[in-house]
Design a protein around this motif. Structure first.
Motif, mmCIF file in Angstrom:
data_model
loop_
_atom_site.group_PDB
_atom_site.id
_atom_site.type_symbol
_atom_site.label_atom_id
_atom_site.label_comp_id
_atom_site.label_asym_id
_atom_site.label_seq_id
_atom_site.Cartn_x
_atom_site.Cartn_y
_atom_site.Cartn_z
ATOM 1 N N VAL A 175 -8.345 3.051 -3.469
ATOM 2 C CA VAL A 175 -7.630 3.181 -4.464
ATOM 3 C C VAL A 175 -7.528 1.982 -5.495
ATOM 4 C CG1 VAL A 175 -5.354 3.615 -5.422
ATOM 5 C CG2 VAL A 175 -6.125 5.099 -3.648
ATOM 6 N N ILE A 176 -7.474 0.739 -4.829
ATOM 7 C CA ILE A 176 -7.318 -0.607 -5.453
ATOM 8 C C ILE A 176 -8.646 -0.788 -6.237
ATOM 9 C CG2 ILE A 176 -7.094 -3.078 -5.199
ATOM 10 C CD1 ILE A 176 -5.155 -2.296 -3.084
ATOM 11 N N VAL A 210 -5.859 2.843 0.657
ATOM 12 C CA VAL A 210 -5.414 1.970 -0.472
ATOM 13 C C VAL A 210 -6.353 0.907 -0.658
ATOM 14 C CG1 VAL A 210 -3.703 -0.028 -0.244
ATOM 15 C CG2 VAL A 210 -3.049 1.976 0.814
ATOM 16 N N ILE A 260 1.081 -3.371 -0.472
ATOM 17 C CA ILE A 260 0.992 -2.482 0.408
ATOM 18 C C ILE A 260 -0.326 -2.460 1.180
ATOM 19 C CG2 ILE A 260 0.535 0.120 0.181
ATOM 20 C CD1 ILE A 260 2.275 0.098 -2.240
ATOM 21 N N LEU A 261 -1.438 -3.003 0.754
ATOM 22 C CA LEU A 261 -2.691 -3.030 1.309
ATOM 23 C C LEU A 261 -2.126 -4.136 2.735
ATOM 24 C CD1 LEU A 261 -5.561 -2.744 2.059
ATOM 25 C CD2 LEU A 261 -6.014 -4.643 0.464
ATOM 26 N N ASN A 316 2.504 -7.909 -7.178
ATOM 27 C CA ASN A 316 1.357 -7.235 -7.164
ATOM 28 C C ASN A 316 1.486 -6.359 -5.799
ATOM 29 O OD1 ASN A 316 -1.120 -6.309 -6.810
ATOM 30 N ND2 ASN A 316 -2.274 -8.244 -6.906
ATOM 31 N N MET A 317 2.319 -4.896 -6.130
ATOM 32 C CA MET A 317 2.684 -3.939 -5.007
ATOM 33 C C MET A 317 1.256 -3.330 -4.553
ATOM 34 S SD MET A 317 5.541 -4.098 -4.882
ATOM 35 C CE MET A 317 6.083 -5.550 -5.621
ATOM 36 N N GLU A 318 0.224 -3.398 -5.280
ATOM 37 C CA GLU A 318 -0.829 -2.652 -4.237
ATOM 38 C C GLU A 318 -1.316 -3.601 -3.323
ATOM 39 O OE1 GLU A 318 -3.679 -2.412 -8.072
ATOM 40 O OE2 GLU A 318 -2.968 -0.223 -8.232
ATOM 41 N N ALA A 319 -1.561 -4.824 -3.611
ATOM 42 C CA ALA A 319 -1.948 -5.977 -2.527
ATOM 43 C C ALA A 319 -0.741 -5.839 -1.638
ATOM 44 C CB ALA A 319 -2.380 -6.998 -3.223
#
Length: 84
Positions: free
Chosen positions: A80-81, A77, A33-34, A28-31
């Protein structure tokens, strides 16, 4: 920095680091990065405080600005998520 403040900073940075690692493993790259932007925010914030206590005003200002930048990026971020 007082003893309890060091413990709090360690827990916050370690928690953000471990959550980033967890989300990387879960792909889960979005989480991830967050979590990393949160980790960088905490790291730079506590580093700025340490520099200021040691009398390194220029370095403290730089770290405070970096912390502010990563805090803004964390919000970006997160938006965006939530929107995407």
């Amino acid at each position: 920095m007082k003893k309890y403040e060091k413990a709090i900073s360690l827990v916050l940075v370690a928690g953000a680091s471990l959550s980033a690692l967890f989300f990387i493993v879960k792909q889960n790259m979005e989480a991830a990065i967050l979590s990393m932007t949160i980790m960088f925010t905490f790291t730079n914030f506590f580093r700025a405080r340490t520099f200021k206590e040691k009398g390194h005003e220029k370095e403290a200002k730089w770290m405070r600005n970096m912390s502010t930048l990563f805090a803004v990026l964390t919000i970006v971020v997160l938006l965006v998520i939530l929107n995407g």
